[in-house]
Design an enzyme around this catalytic site. Structure first.
Site, mmCIF file in Angstrom:
data_model
loop_
_atom_site.group_PDB
_atom_site.id
_atom_site.type_symbol
_atom_site.label_atom_id
_atom_site.label_comp_id
_atom_site.label_asym_id
_atom_site.label_seq_id
_atom_site.Cartn_x
_atom_site.Cartn_y
_atom_site.Cartn_z
ATOM 1 N N TYR A 114 -26.146 -4.374 -38.313
ATOM 2 C CA TYR A 114 -27.306 -4.321 -39.207
ATOM 3 C C TYR A 114 -28.167 -5.549 -38.968
ATOM 4 O O TYR A 114 -27.704 -6.583 -38.502
ATOM 5 C CB TYR A 114 -26.872 -4.211 -40.669
ATOM 6 C CG TYR A 114 -26.818 -5.514 -41.428
ATOM 7 C CD1 TYR A 114 -27.948 -6.012 -42.093
ATOM 8 C CD2 TYR A 114 -25.638 -6.247 -41.498
ATOM 9 C CE1 TYR A 114 -27.897 -7.207 -42.784
ATOM 10 C CE2 TYR A 114 -25.581 -7.429 -42.203
ATOM 11 C CZ TYR A 114 -26.718 -7.914 -42.854
ATOM 12 O OH TYR A 114 -26.655 -9.090 -43.538
ATOM 13 N N PHE A 206 -22.034 -9.042 -50.311
ATOM 14 C CA PHE A 206 -21.269 -8.123 -49.469
ATOM 15 C C PHE A 206 -20.887 -8.759 -48.137
ATOM 16 O O PHE A 206 -19.737 -8.673 -47.700
ATOM 17 C CB PHE A 206 -22.102 -6.858 -49.242
ATOM 18 C CG PHE A 206 -21.491 -5.877 -48.281
ATOM 19 C CD1 PHE A 206 -20.625 -4.891 -48.725
ATOM 20 C CD2 PHE A 206 -21.801 -5.912 -46.917
ATOM 21 C CE1 PHE A 206 -20.071 -3.974 -47.848
ATOM 22 C CE2 PHE A 206 -21.257 -5.009 -46.034
ATOM 23 C CZ PHE A 206 -20.386 -4.039 -46.499
ATOM 24 N N ASP A 207 -21.839 -9.393 -47.470
ATOM 25 C CA ASP A 207 -21.580 -10.032 -46.174
ATOM 26 C C ASP A 207 -20.457 -11.061 -46.273
ATOM 27 O O ASP A 207 -19.517 -11.073 -45.472
ATOM 28 C CB ASP A 207 -22.829 -10.754 -45.661
ATOM 29 C CG ASP A 207 -24.005 -9.843 -45.432
ATOM 30 O OD1 ASP A 207 -24.325 -9.051 -46.330
ATOM 31 O OD2 ASP A 207 -24.603 -9.929 -44.347
ATOM 32 N N THR A 208 -20.598 -11.938 -47.259
ATOM 33 C CA THR A 208 -19.626 -13.017 -47.408
ATOM 34 C C THR A 208 -18.231 -12.471 -47.680
ATOM 35 O O THR A 208 -17.246 -12.906 -47.075
ATOM 36 C CB THR A 208 -20.047 -13.945 -48.555
ATOM 37 O OG1 THR A 208 -21.336 -14.494 -48.274
ATOM 38 C CG2 THR A 208 -19.054 -15.078 -48.725
#
Length: 424
Positions: A114, A206-208
C-alpha cells in the site's frame, strides 16, 4: 506458492521464491483514499505508468475508498473501467487499517502493498520494497524516512512528531524497526492471512500494530531508505492521531506483557533447505535458544537470590534466609523461564506450572540446605563469604537438573494439534 503446513495447523511454511501463474498479478498495490477526488486520478495514472515501465511481473492497483463524501467513488469507478489492472472497492466506514484489512484479506496476489494517495514516496523505491518478498528473503517490507541515506523534505513539526513516536515505540514496545508510519509498506499474502486476525486497530495505528506483532513473532522485516516529500495538503490530524496511537501502544504493550497473543504460531521454520533443519544432528530443535534463555534467566535469578539471602540473613539464621530467598527467586525464575525460555504465553496452566516449579525448587532447597548443613558440620561459625561460595556451587549443580526438569516435565515441547490452552 508453497502450502506446506508440516509445522502444524496455521504455521507458516519456510519462505520461498514466488512462482506465480502466467498472467496472474504478483503485486496488489492498495491506495486508501478519503475525499481525494482531485488527486486520485493523477496518482493512479502515474503509479500505473511507473509499474508498467519498471515492474517485471503482472500487477494490480486497488483503490480502497473510505466512505468518501465527495466525487471520489465516481473517480475510482471511472479509473477501474478505463485503466487496465485497476479496480476499486467501497467501504462505508472510515479507517486506513480497515481499508487495508478488507482489501488484503480478499486479494489473491502473493505480495500485498500500500502507499498513500499523495505519492510522497519516490516510486523508484517500489521494486526494491517488494523484491525481498518475491524472492522469499523477507516477510514484510517498509520504507523508512529515518535512515541516514533517506532524503526527506518536510516541516520541523512533522519531523519531530515522527522521531518522537518511533522513539516511544523503541522504549515502550522494544521495537527495532525505524519508521512505523511511513505510508509505504508490503507484506507476503500468507503472512497477512495469519497476522491480520491478530491486529485490532482499524485506523492509523494499524501499521504500528502489524509491525510490532510481526517483529515479536520473529518474522523478518526488510527496510529500505526512501526519498520522501511531505504533502502540505495532508488531511491527517496530528494531535488526534497521536492520541489514538498512544492508546494503541498501551493496549498492545499490555497484551504482550500478559502473553495474550499466540504469536508463536507465526514463527517460520529455519530456512527453506531441508539440510537447515538437521544442521545440528542430535540436538533437539530450539535447544540452543532455550539454553541461552535459561542461562540468562538463571544468572538474574541467582543475583536476586543472593541479594535476598543477604537481606534475610541480617535478621534470620542461614537456613531460614536460604529457604525464603530461594522460594521468592524460584517463583520469579519459573515465571521468567515460562515466558522467555520456553515461549509459553497466556494465563492457562500458569498456576500448574508454578506448582511444578515449586517441586523443582524443593530439589534446589534440598541441595543448598544440605550444602549448608555440611558446611556447618565441617566448620562452625563459617564466614559469610564462605557461605555464599558454598551456596553458589550448590546452585550451579541444581541449575543443570532444573533445566532438564523444566524442559522435559514442566514445559515439554508439544507436538501435533494445538490445544485450547495453547491458543488462549
Amino acid at each position: 506458492m508453497s502450502t506446506d503446513t508440516s509445522y502444524g495447523p496455521g504455521a507458516l511454511p519456510a519462505r520461498g521464491h514466488l512462482a506465480p501463474a502466467p498472467g496472474e498479478p504478483v503485486l496488489d498495490v492498495v491506495i486508501p483514499v478519503f475525499n481525494e477526488e482531485k488527486d486520485l486520478g493523477p496518482c493512479v495514472r502515474r503509479l500505473h505508468d511507473h509499474l508498467t515501465r519498471t515492474f517485471p511481473y503482472a500487477f494490480r492497483i486497488t483503490i480502497a475508498d473510505n466512505a468518501s463524501t465527495d466525487r471520489t467513488p465516481d473517480v475510482a469507478t471511472a479509473l477501474a473501467a478505463t485503466v487496465d489492472g485497476v479496480r476499486s472497492t467501497r467501504l462505508e466506514e472510515k479507517g486506513r487499517g480497515r481499508a487495508l484489512r478488507t482489501v488484503w484479506s480478499r486479494s489473491d496476489a502473493p505480495v500485498l502493498a500500500y502507499m498513500d494517495v499523495d505519492l510522497s514516496t519516490d516510486l523508484n523505491a517500489l521494486l526494491p520494497l517488494v523484491a525481498p518478498l518475491i524472492s522469499g528473503h523477507s516477510d514484510l517490507a517498509i520504507g523508512t524516512r529515518l535512515a541516514r541515506s533517506s532524503r526527506v523534505v518536510r516541516g520541523a513539526k512533522r519531523e519531530f512528531v515522527s522521531r518522537a513516536y518511533n522513539l516511544l515505540l523503541r522504549s515502550s514496545l522494544a521495537a527495532r524497526f525505524s519508521d512505523a508510519q511511513c505510508g509505504f509498506k508490503a507484506i507476503r499474502r500468507e503472512v497477512a492471512e495469519r497476522l491480520l486476525p491478530l491486529v485490532e486497530d482499524s485506523g492509523w495505528f494499524f501499521d504500528t500494530e502489524l509491525l510490532v506483532l510481526a517483529e515479536r513473532a520473529g518474522l523478518r522485516i526488510h527496510e529500505i531508505p526512501v526519498d520522501w516529500v511531505d504533502d502540505p495538503d495532508s488531511t491527517v490530524h496530528i494531535v488526534r492521531t497521536a492520541a489514538e496511537d498512544l492508546k494503541g501502544v498501551w493496549r498492545v504493550g499490555r497484551a504482550l506483557a500478559v502473553g495474550a497473543l499466540p504469536l508463536d504460531r507465526l514463527a517460520r521454520p529455519f530456512g527453506d533447505d531441508p539440510r537447515d533443519r538437521t544442521a545440528l544432528p542430535g540436538v533437539p530443535r530450539g535447544l540452543a535458544r532455550q539454553l541461552l534463555g535459561f542461562c540468562a534467566v538463571g544468572l538474574l535469578s541467582t543475583l536476586l537470590y543472593l541479594a535476598l539471602y543477604s537481606v534475610f540473613r541480617i535478621s534470620a539464621g542461614p537456613q531460614v534466609a536460604n529457604a525464603a530467598a530461594l522460594l521468592l527467586s524460584a517463583v520469579a525464575n519459573t515465571s521468567a523461564n515460562r515466558r522467555l525460555t520456553f515461549g509459553v504465553r497466556g494465563r492457562a496452566r500458569a498456576l500448574h506450572h508454578q506448582a511444578q516449579g515449586l517441586l523443582v525448587f524443593a530439589i534446589g532447597l534440598a541441595l543448598t540446605s544440605g550444602s549448608l548443613a555440611a558446611l556447618d558440620a565441617a566448620a562452625t561459625n563459617a564466614a559469610h563469604s564462605t557461605e555464599l561460595a558454598v551456596l553458589i556451587t550448590a546452585n550451579l549443580a541444581a541449575t543443570v537438573l532444573r533445566f532438564l526438569l523444566f524442559r522435559a516435565w514442566v514445559f515439554p515441547e508439544r507436538r501435533g494439534n494445538p490445544t485450547k490452552d495453547d491458543i488462549r
